[in-house]
Design a protein around this motif. Structure first.
Motif, mmCIF file in Angstrom:
data_model
loop_
_atom_site.group_PDB
_atom_site.id
_atom_site.type_symbol
_atom_site.label_atom_id
_atom_site.label_comp_id
_atom_site.label_asym_id
_atom_site.label_seq_id
_atom_site.Cartn_x
_atom_site.Cartn_y
_atom_site.Cartn_z
ATOM 1 N N ARG A 74 0.852 -1.282 -0.011
ATOM 2 C CA ARG A 74 -0.100 -0.051 0.072
ATOM 3 C C ARG A 74 0.991 1.311 -0.114
ATOM 4 N NH1 ARG A 74 -5.229 -1.601 2.040
ATOM 5 N NH2 ARG A 74 -4.829 -3.766 3.241
ATOM 6 N N GLY A 75 0.199 2.366 -0.539
ATOM 7 C CA GLY A 75 1.044 3.753 -0.557
ATOM 8 C C GLY A 75 1.988 4.193 -1.533
ATOM 9 N N ALA A 76 2.234 2.899 -2.423
ATOM 10 C CA ALA A 76 3.345 3.189 -3.358
ATOM 11 C C ALA A 76 2.867 4.212 -4.471
ATOM 12 C CB ALA A 76 3.683 1.873 -4.388
ATOM 13 N N ASN A 77 3.818 5.140 -4.813
ATOM 14 C CA ASN A 77 3.232 6.314 -5.785
ATOM 15 C C ASN A 77 2.686 5.565 -6.944
ATOM 16 O OD1 ASN A 77 5.330 6.058 -7.788
ATOM 17 N ND2 ASN A 77 6.681 7.261 -6.067
ATOM 18 N N TYR A 78 2.105 6.216 -7.833
ATOM 19 C CA TYR A 78 1.624 5.727 -9.115
ATOM 20 C C TYR A 78 2.633 4.920 -9.856
ATOM 21 C CZ TYR A 78 -0.799 4.772 -13.421
ATOM 22 O OH TYR A 78 -1.250 4.125 -14.686
ATOM 23 N N ILE A 79 3.597 5.612 -10.285
ATOM 24 C CA ILE A 79 4.846 5.216 -10.920
ATOM 25 C C ILE A 79 5.470 3.991 -10.466
ATOM 26 C CG2 ILE A 79 7.062 5.760 -12.291
ATOM 27 C CD1 ILE A 79 4.604 7.273 -13.328
#
Length: 184
Positions: A74-79
């Motif tokens: 969870r929480g990874a940036n979109y890229i």
């Protein structure tokens, strides 16, 4: 204005892994790299995306031929999310054997295949060639990363599958093409 196709080497051809990635993309109507939707692709193959039980752990579980679950923190940036998801999709698409049941040599081979497949999936040569660039300005890696919605590191890796050494930018000069390697 010119297209990147005008500055790439003429002898670049598809390899087997790129052809397989193109087969996946051909099932969709993506015209540009930034349109490639890995969640749509996963859904098409009935691959479910779930939050990882571990904050830093990304993995996939195969439940059948090109089916399974992908677990993403969870929480990874979109890229970052997109890149992790692409690589895990690649594992499920390409491999049916668990990495836990293989040797380190086979595991390394599977990792390289998944990374290459992911690079071909997000930055297919047929789409890269159509990117329009300025005739007299080099195309820098950050511009390509923005165009394809991937990280600069990802672009460097994809270009390493085309050029023999690290390319920091692509350029055209006196009717030829080239890549630029910045000096440190």
């Amino acid at each position: 204005m010119v297209k990147i196709a005008d500055i790439l080497p003429a002898q670049i051809g598809n390899n087997t892994m790129e052809e397989r990635a193109n087969n996946v993309l051909n099932k969709f109507n993506y015209r540009y790299p930034d349109q490639i939707d890995i969640e749509e692709i996963c859904n098409y193959y009935r691959i479910k995306i779930k939050p990882s039980p571990e904050p830093e752990l990304t993995y996939s579980v195969c439940t059948g031929f090109r089916k399974g679950y992908i677990y993403i923190p969870r929480g990874a940036n979109y890229i970052k999310y997109k890149e992790l998801l692409g690589e895990e999709f690649s594992h499920l698409y390409l491999h049916t054997i668990s990495q836990m049941q293989t040797t380190k040599l086979i595991q390394a081979h599977q990792e390289r295949q998944a990374k290459n497949f992911s690079a071909y999936l997000y930055m297919p040569l047929k789409m890269l060639k159509d990117i329009v660039i300025s005739y007299d300005q080099p195309v820098d890696i950050s511009n390509l990363a923005n165009e394809c919605l991937v990280s600069e590191e990802f672009v460097y890796y994809r270009l390493s599958l085309i050029f023999p050494e690290k390319a920091d930018a692509l350029a055209r000069s006196k009717g030829g093409f080239g890549y630029i390697k910045w000096l440190e």
